[in-house]
Design a protein around this motif. Structure first.
Motif, mmCIF file in Angstrom:
data_model
loop_
_atom_site.group_PDB
_atom_site.id
_atom_site.type_symbol
_atom_site.label_atom_id
_atom_site.label_comp_id
_atom_site.label_asym_id
_atom_site.label_seq_id
_atom_site.Cartn_x
_atom_site.Cartn_y
_atom_site.Cartn_z
ATOM 1 N N PHE A 64 0.919 -1.247 -0.058
ATOM 2 C CA PHE A 64 0.065 -0.018 0.044
ATOM 3 C C PHE A 64 0.919 1.363 0.157
ATOM 4 O O PHE A 64 0.730 2.183 -0.882
ATOM 5 C CB PHE A 64 -0.869 0.084 0.931
ATOM 6 C CG PHE A 64 -1.719 1.233 1.310
ATOM 7 C CD1 PHE A 64 -2.841 1.413 0.368
ATOM 8 C CD2 PHE A 64 -1.705 2.147 2.116
ATOM 9 C CE1 PHE A 64 -3.692 2.508 0.527
ATOM 10 C CE2 PHE A 64 -2.405 3.342 2.282
ATOM 11 C CZ PHE A 64 -3.469 3.383 1.363
ATOM 12 N N SER A 119 -3.352 -1.525 -3.796
ATOM 13 C CA SER A 119 -4.537 -1.915 -2.551
ATOM 14 C C SER A 119 -4.003 -3.181 -2.111
ATOM 15 O O SER A 119 -3.773 -4.164 -3.037
ATOM 16 C CB SER A 119 -5.840 -1.957 -3.259
ATOM 17 O OG SER A 119 -6.700 -2.376 -2.153
ATOM 18 N N THR A 129 -8.046 -5.130 -1.378
ATOM 19 C CA THR A 129 -8.767 -5.502 -2.501
ATOM 20 C C THR A 129 -7.858 -5.783 -3.540
ATOM 21 O O THR A 129 -6.863 -5.358 -3.505
ATOM 22 C CB THR A 129 -9.834 -4.168 -2.872
ATOM 23 O OG1 THR A 129 -8.996 -3.266 -3.522
ATOM 24 C CG2 THR A 129 -10.565 -3.537 -1.931
ATOM 25 N N ARG A 186 -2.105 3.830 -7.148
ATOM 26 C CA ARG A 186 -3.139 4.883 -6.557
ATOM 27 C C ARG A 186 -2.350 5.929 -6.442
ATOM 28 O O ARG A 186 -0.937 5.990 -5.820
ATOM 29 C CB ARG A 186 -3.646 4.463 -5.333
ATOM 30 C CG ARG A 186 -4.580 3.115 -5.616
ATOM 31 C CD ARG A 186 -5.748 3.286 -6.632
ATOM 32 N NE ARG A 186 -6.150 2.097 -7.147
ATOM 33 C CZ ARG A 186 -7.126 1.796 -7.967
ATOM 34 N NH1 ARG A 186 -7.864 2.895 -8.665
ATOM 35 N NH2 ARG A 186 -7.655 0.774 -8.465
ATOM 36 N N ILE A 228 -11.289 2.803 -2.297
ATOM 37 C CA ILE A 228 -10.334 1.901 -2.179
ATOM 38 C C ILE A 228 -9.174 2.169 -1.203
ATOM 39 O O ILE A 228 -8.743 1.387 -0.207
ATOM 40 C CB ILE A 228 -9.399 1.777 -3.721
ATOM 41 C CG1 ILE A 228 -10.194 0.968 -4.587
ATOM 42 C CG2 ILE A 228 -8.346 0.805 -3.423
ATOM 43 C CD1 ILE A 228 -9.951 0.772 -5.951
ATOM 44 N N VAL A 229 -8.784 3.382 -1.112
ATOM 45 C CA VAL A 229 -7.794 3.994 -0.146
ATOM 46 C C VAL A 229 -8.233 3.875 1.382
ATOM 47 O O VAL A 229 -7.670 3.458 2.181
ATOM 48 C CB VAL A 229 -7.341 5.278 -0.640
ATOM 49 C CG1 VAL A 229 -6.495 5.958 0.733
ATOM 50 C CG2 VAL A 229 -6.218 5.234 -1.737
ATOM 51 N N ASN A 263 -8.660 0.479 2.760
ATOM 52 C CA ASN A 263 -7.157 0.026 3.265
ATOM 53 C C ASN A 263 -6.724 0.479 4.506
ATOM 54 O O ASN A 263 -6.525 -0.065 5.570
ATOM 55 C CB ASN A 263 -6.154 0.263 2.156
ATOM 56 C CG ASN A 263 -6.153 -0.788 1.091
ATOM 57 O OD1 ASN A 263 -5.312 -1.852 1.303
ATOM 58 N ND2 ASN A 263 -7.040 -0.582 -0.081
#
Length: 268
Positions: A24, A30, A33, A39, A80-81, A84
Protein backbone atom coordinates in the motif's frame (compact mmCIF):
# COMPACT_ATOMS: atom_id res chain seq x y z
CA UNK A 1 12.27 -13.68 27.53
CA UNK A 2 13.18 -13.84 23.84
CA UNK A 3 16.40 -12.24 22.67
CA UNK A 4 15.46 -11.16 19.20
CA UNK A 5 14.84 -14.69 17.88
CA UNK A 6 11.06 -14.83 18.38
CA UNK A 7 9.34 -15.55 15.07
CA UNK A 8 6.67 -12.85 15.08
CA UNK A 9 5.55 -13.64 11.55
CA UNK A 10 4.14 -16.97 12.73
CA UNK A 11 1.21 -14.74 13.66
CA UNK A 12 -0.73 -13.15 10.83
CA UNK A 13 -0.87 -9.58 12.17
CA UNK A 14 2.91 -9.09 11.87
CA UNK A 15 3.14 -10.70 8.45
CA UNK A 16 0.16 -8.71 7.19
CA UNK A 17 1.51 -5.43 8.57
CA UNK A 18 4.72 -5.83 6.56
CA UNK A 19 2.85 -6.92 3.45
CA UNK A 20 0.43 -4.02 3.82
CA UNK A 21 3.19 -1.41 4.09
CA UNK A 22 5.08 -2.93 1.18
CA UNK A 23 2.09 -2.98 -1.12
CA UNK A 24 0.00 0.00 0.00
CA UNK A 25 2.65 2.57 0.96
CA UNK A 26 5.70 1.59 -1.08
CA UNK A 27 3.95 0.27 -4.20
CA UNK A 28 0.83 2.47 -3.90
CA UNK A 29 -1.42 -0.52 -4.55
CA UNK A 30 -4.45 -1.82 -2.69
CA UNK A 31 -3.80 -4.58 -0.17
CA UNK A 32 -7.31 -5.43 0.94
CA UNK A 33 -8.86 -5.46 -2.53
CA UNK A 34 -7.44 -6.91 -5.68
CA UNK A 35 -7.71 -3.76 -7.77
CA UNK A 36 -4.32 -3.98 -9.51
CA UNK A 37 -3.60 -0.35 -10.42
CA UNK A 38 -1.26 1.93 -8.48
CA UNK A 39 -3.02 4.81 -6.70
CA UNK A 40 -2.19 8.47 -6.26
CA UNK A 41 -2.28 8.41 -2.48
CA UNK A 42 -1.87 12.17 -2.14
CA UNK A 43 -5.02 12.80 -4.18
CA UNK A 44 -6.99 10.13 -2.33
CA UNK A 45 -5.88 11.37 1.11
CA UNK A 46 -6.89 14.91 0.18
CA UNK A 47 -10.35 13.76 -0.90
CA UNK A 48 -10.70 11.73 2.30
CA UNK A 49 -9.65 14.76 4.34
CA UNK A 50 -12.35 16.90 2.77
CA UNK A 51 -15.06 14.28 3.20
CA UNK A 52 -14.08 12.69 6.51
CA UNK A 53 -12.50 15.60 8.40
CA UNK A 54 -13.59 18.92 6.92
CA UNK A 55 -17.17 17.67 6.53
CA UNK A 56 -17.11 15.89 9.89
CA UNK A 57 -20.55 14.66 10.90
CA UNK A 58 -21.08 15.27 14.62
CA UNK A 59 -24.69 14.12 14.59
CA UNK A 60 -26.07 11.23 16.60
CA UNK A 61 -26.35 9.10 13.47
CA UNK A 62 -24.71 5.68 13.40
CA UNK A 63 -21.15 5.49 12.09
CA UNK A 64 -22.18 3.52 8.99
CA UNK A 65 -24.81 6.13 8.17
CA UNK A 66 -22.24 8.90 8.48
CA UNK A 67 -19.78 7.07 6.24
CA UNK A 68 -22.45 6.49 3.60
CA UNK A 69 -23.24 10.21 3.58
CA UNK A 70 -19.64 11.46 3.67
CA UNK A 71 -18.44 9.20 0.87
CA UNK A 72 -21.53 9.50 -1.31
CA UNK A 73 -20.33 10.04 -4.87
CA UNK A 74 -16.66 9.55 -3.99
CA UNK A 75 -14.34 8.25 -6.73
CA UNK A 76 -13.54 4.55 -6.60
CA UNK A 77 -9.89 5.36 -5.82
CA UNK A 78 -10.94 7.25 -2.67
CA UNK A 79 -13.04 4.31 -1.49
CA UNK A 80 -10.23 1.86 -2.21
CA UNK A 81 -7.77 3.87 -0.14
CA UNK A 82 -10.23 4.35 2.72
CA UNK A 83 -11.03 0.62 2.68
CA UNK A 84 -7.33 -0.07 3.17
CA UNK A 85 -7.14 2.41 6.05
CA UNK A 86 -10.16 0.90 7.77
CA UNK A 87 -8.76 -2.58 7.24
CA UNK A 88 -5.49 -1.71 9.00
CA UNK A 89 -7.42 -0.11 11.88
CA UNK A 90 -9.35 -3.37 12.44
CA UNK A 91 -6.83 -6.01 11.33
CA UNK A 92 -4.71 -6.54 14.49
CA UNK A 93 -7.52 -6.32 17.05
CA UNK A 94 -8.96 -9.34 18.84
CA UNK A 95 -12.31 -7.83 19.81
CA UNK A 96 -13.47 -7.63 16.20
CA UNK A 97 -14.66 -10.78 14.44
CA UNK A 98 -13.01 -11.69 11.11
CA UNK A 99 -16.37 -11.35 9.33
CA UNK A 100 -16.81 -7.88 10.85
CA UNK A 101 -13.40 -6.85 9.55
CA UNK A 102 -14.27 -8.05 6.07
CA UNK A 103 -17.66 -6.39 6.30
CA UNK A 104 -16.11 -2.93 6.32
CA UNK A 105 -14.74 -3.52 2.82
CA UNK A 106 -18.02 -5.04 1.69
CA UNK A 107 -19.58 -1.65 2.32
CA UNK A 108 -18.34 -0.74 -1.18
CA UNK A 109 -16.76 -3.86 -2.67
CA UNK A 110 -18.37 -7.25 -3.18
CA UNK A 111 -16.74 -10.49 -4.28
CA UNK A 112 -17.44 -9.44 -7.86
CA UNK A 113 -15.36 -6.34 -7.11
CA UNK A 114 -12.43 -8.60 -6.14
CA UNK A 115 -12.46 -8.06 -2.39
CA UNK A 116 -9.89 -10.39 -0.85
CA UNK A 117 -11.10 -13.09 1.52
CA UNK A 118 -9.91 -15.86 3.80
CA UNK A 119 -7.98 -16.21 7.07
CA UNK A 120 -4.85 -14.87 5.44
CA UNK A 121 -6.45 -11.42 5.62
CA UNK A 122 -9.22 -11.67 8.21
CA UNK A 123 -8.41 -13.49 11.43
CA UNK A 124 -8.81 -13.62 15.19
CA UNK A 125 -6.83 -14.94 18.16
CA UNK A 126 -3.97 -15.89 18.38
CA UNK A 127 -3.02 -13.98 15.26
CA UNK A 128 -4.14 -10.58 16.55
CA UNK A 129 -2.01 -8.40 18.84
CA UNK A 130 -4.47 -7.22 21.50
CA UNK A 131 -8.03 -6.94 22.73
CA UNK A 132 -8.12 -3.17 23.30
CA UNK A 133 -11.54 -3.03 24.91
CA UNK A 134 -14.53 -0.89 24.03
CA UNK A 135 -12.64 2.44 23.95
CA UNK A 136 -10.89 1.55 20.70
CA UNK A 137 -14.26 0.86 19.08
CA UNK A 138 -16.05 3.88 20.53
CA UNK A 139 -13.14 6.08 19.47
CA UNK A 140 -13.12 4.67 15.95
CA UNK A 141 -13.40 8.03 14.22
CA UNK A 142 -10.34 9.53 15.90
CA UNK A 143 -8.42 6.26 15.70
CA UNK A 144 -9.02 6.29 11.95
CA UNK A 145 -8.01 9.94 11.70
CA UNK A 146 -4.77 9.19 13.55
CA UNK A 147 -4.02 6.33 11.15
CA UNK A 148 -4.70 8.59 8.19
CA UNK A 149 -2.23 11.05 9.69
CA UNK A 150 0.55 8.50 10.02
CA UNK A 151 0.12 6.92 6.59
CA UNK A 152 -0.40 10.18 4.73
CA UNK A 153 2.81 11.52 6.29
CA UNK A 154 5.03 8.53 5.51
CA UNK A 155 3.60 8.16 2.01
CA UNK A 156 4.89 11.66 1.18
CA UNK A 157 8.41 11.01 2.49
CA UNK A 158 10.49 10.12 -0.57
CA UNK A 159 13.38 8.95 1.61
CA UNK A 160 11.37 5.96 2.85
CA UNK A 161 12.14 3.50 0.08
CA UNK A 162 12.30 0.21 1.98
CA UNK A 163 10.32 -1.61 4.63
CA UNK A 164 12.87 -1.18 7.43
CA UNK A 165 13.08 2.60 7.11
CA UNK A 166 9.31 2.88 6.74
CA UNK A 167 8.64 0.87 9.91
CA UNK A 168 11.27 2.84 11.79
CA UNK A 169 9.62 6.13 10.83
CA UNK A 170 6.17 4.87 11.78
CA UNK A 171 7.41 3.81 15.21
CA UNK A 172 9.08 7.22 15.67
CA UNK A 173 5.93 9.13 14.69
CA UNK A 174 3.72 7.04 16.97
CA UNK A 175 6.08 7.32 19.95
CA UNK A 176 6.09 11.08 19.55
CA UNK A 177 2.28 11.23 19.19
CA UNK A 178 1.79 9.19 22.37
CA UNK A 179 4.31 10.94 24.58
CA UNK A 180 4.63 14.44 23.14
CA UNK A 181 1.41 14.95 21.26
CA UNK A 182 3.39 15.82 18.16
CA UNK A 183 1.38 15.10 15.02
CA UNK A 184 3.35 15.76 11.82
CA UNK A 185 0.30 15.59 9.56
CA UNK A 186 -1.96 18.38 10.78
CA UNK A 187 -4.62 17.62 8.18
CA UNK A 188 -5.38 14.49 10.20
CA UNK A 189 -4.66 15.57 13.76
CA UNK A 190 -6.44 13.65 16.53
CA UNK A 191 -6.99 15.75 19.71
CA UNK A 192 -6.97 12.78 22.11
CA UNK A 193 -5.01 9.64 22.92
CA UNK A 194 -5.40 7.00 20.24
CA UNK A 195 -4.56 3.35 20.90
CA UNK A 196 -3.85 3.00 17.20
CA UNK A 197 -0.49 4.69 17.76
CA UNK A 198 0.40 2.00 20.32
CA UNK A 199 -0.67 -0.73 17.91
CA UNK A 200 1.36 0.64 15.02
CA UNK A 201 4.40 1.15 17.23
CA UNK A 202 4.28 -2.47 18.38
CA UNK A 203 3.67 -3.86 14.88
CA UNK A 204 6.56 -1.81 13.54
CA UNK A 205 8.99 -3.02 16.22
CA UNK A 206 7.55 -5.77 18.46
CA UNK A 207 10.90 -6.45 20.11
CA UNK A 208 11.05 -2.88 21.38
CA UNK A 209 7.41 -2.00 22.11
CA UNK A 210 4.80 -3.94 24.08
CA UNK A 211 1.42 -4.90 22.63
CA UNK A 212 -0.46 -2.82 25.20
CA UNK A 213 -3.06 -0.60 23.57
CA UNK A 214 -4.53 0.94 26.71
CA UNK A 215 -2.89 4.15 27.93
CA UNK A 216 -4.12 3.56 31.49
CA UNK A 217 -2.71 0.01 31.52
CA UNK A 218 0.71 1.26 30.43
CA UNK A 219 0.82 3.94 33.09
CA UNK A 220 -0.56 1.73 35.87
CA UNK A 221 1.97 -1.02 35.16
CA UNK A 222 4.83 1.49 35.39
CA UNK A 223 3.41 3.14 38.53
CA UNK A 224 2.90 -0.14 40.39
CA UNK A 225 5.93 -2.11 39.19
CA UNK A 226 8.46 0.56 38.29
CA UNK A 227 10.12 0.23 41.68
CA UNK A 228 11.55 -3.20 40.77
CA UNK A 229 13.87 -1.57 38.23
CA UNK A 230 17.22 -0.38 39.56
CA UNK A 231 17.60 2.55 37.14
CA UNK A 232 14.11 3.25 35.74
CA UNK A 233 13.83 5.14 32.48
CA UNK A 234 11.68 8.25 32.10
CA UNK A 235 10.41 6.77 28.83
CA UNK A 236 7.39 4.56 29.59
CA UNK A 237 8.15 2.34 26.60
CA UNK A 238 11.67 1.66 27.86
CA UNK A 239 10.47 1.24 31.44
CA UNK A 240 7.96 -1.42 30.40
CA UNK A 241 10.79 -3.42 28.89
CA UNK A 242 12.94 -2.89 31.99
CA UNK A 243 10.13 -4.20 34.20
CA UNK A 244 9.58 -7.17 31.88
CA UNK A 245 13.29 -8.05 31.91
CA UNK A 246 13.44 -7.85 35.71
CA UNK A 247 10.33 -9.97 36.38
CA UNK A 248 10.20 -12.28 33.38
CA UNK A 249 11.88 -15.35 34.87
CA UNK A 250 9.92 -15.11 38.14
CA UNK A 251 6.38 -14.84 36.79
CA UNK A 252 4.12 -16.58 34.31
CA UNK A 253 5.79 -19.99 34.57
CA UNK A 254 2.45 -21.74 33.98
CA UNK A 255 1.61 -19.73 30.88
CA UNK A 256 1.92 -20.95 27.33
CA UNK A 257 5.38 -19.72 26.20
CA UNK A 258 3.93 -17.79 23.25
CA UNK A 259 1.37 -16.10 25.50
CA UNK A 260 4.02 -15.21 28.05
CA UNK A 261 6.30 -13.70 25.45
CA UNK A 262 3.60 -11.73 23.67
CA UNK A 263 1.41 -10.70 26.60
CA UNK A 264 3.63 -11.00 29.68
CA UNK A 265 1.85 -8.24 31.61
CA UNK A 266 -1.45 -10.09 31.24
CA UNK A 267 -0.14 -13.34 32.73
CA UNK A 268 -2.25 -14.81 35.52
Amino acid sequence: MNSGTFDWKRFHAYRVFDEFLEKFVLQRKSYVTEHPASRDLAVAFEDIRKRFVDDYDDSAAKYEEKIAHQFDGAPEATKIVFANIEYLWAMPMGNLKPETKRGYGERWFSESDLLVEGERYFFGHPHTIADPGSWYLRNKYWETVSLLGVLSFVSKDSSLTDLASLKGKIAEICHSAIHKGVVPEQAFAAPKFCGLHCALMHLADPERYESIISDSHRRRICAVLGHVVEDPSDDIEVLLKQIRKTLYTSYGASENPDFKDRWFFYSK
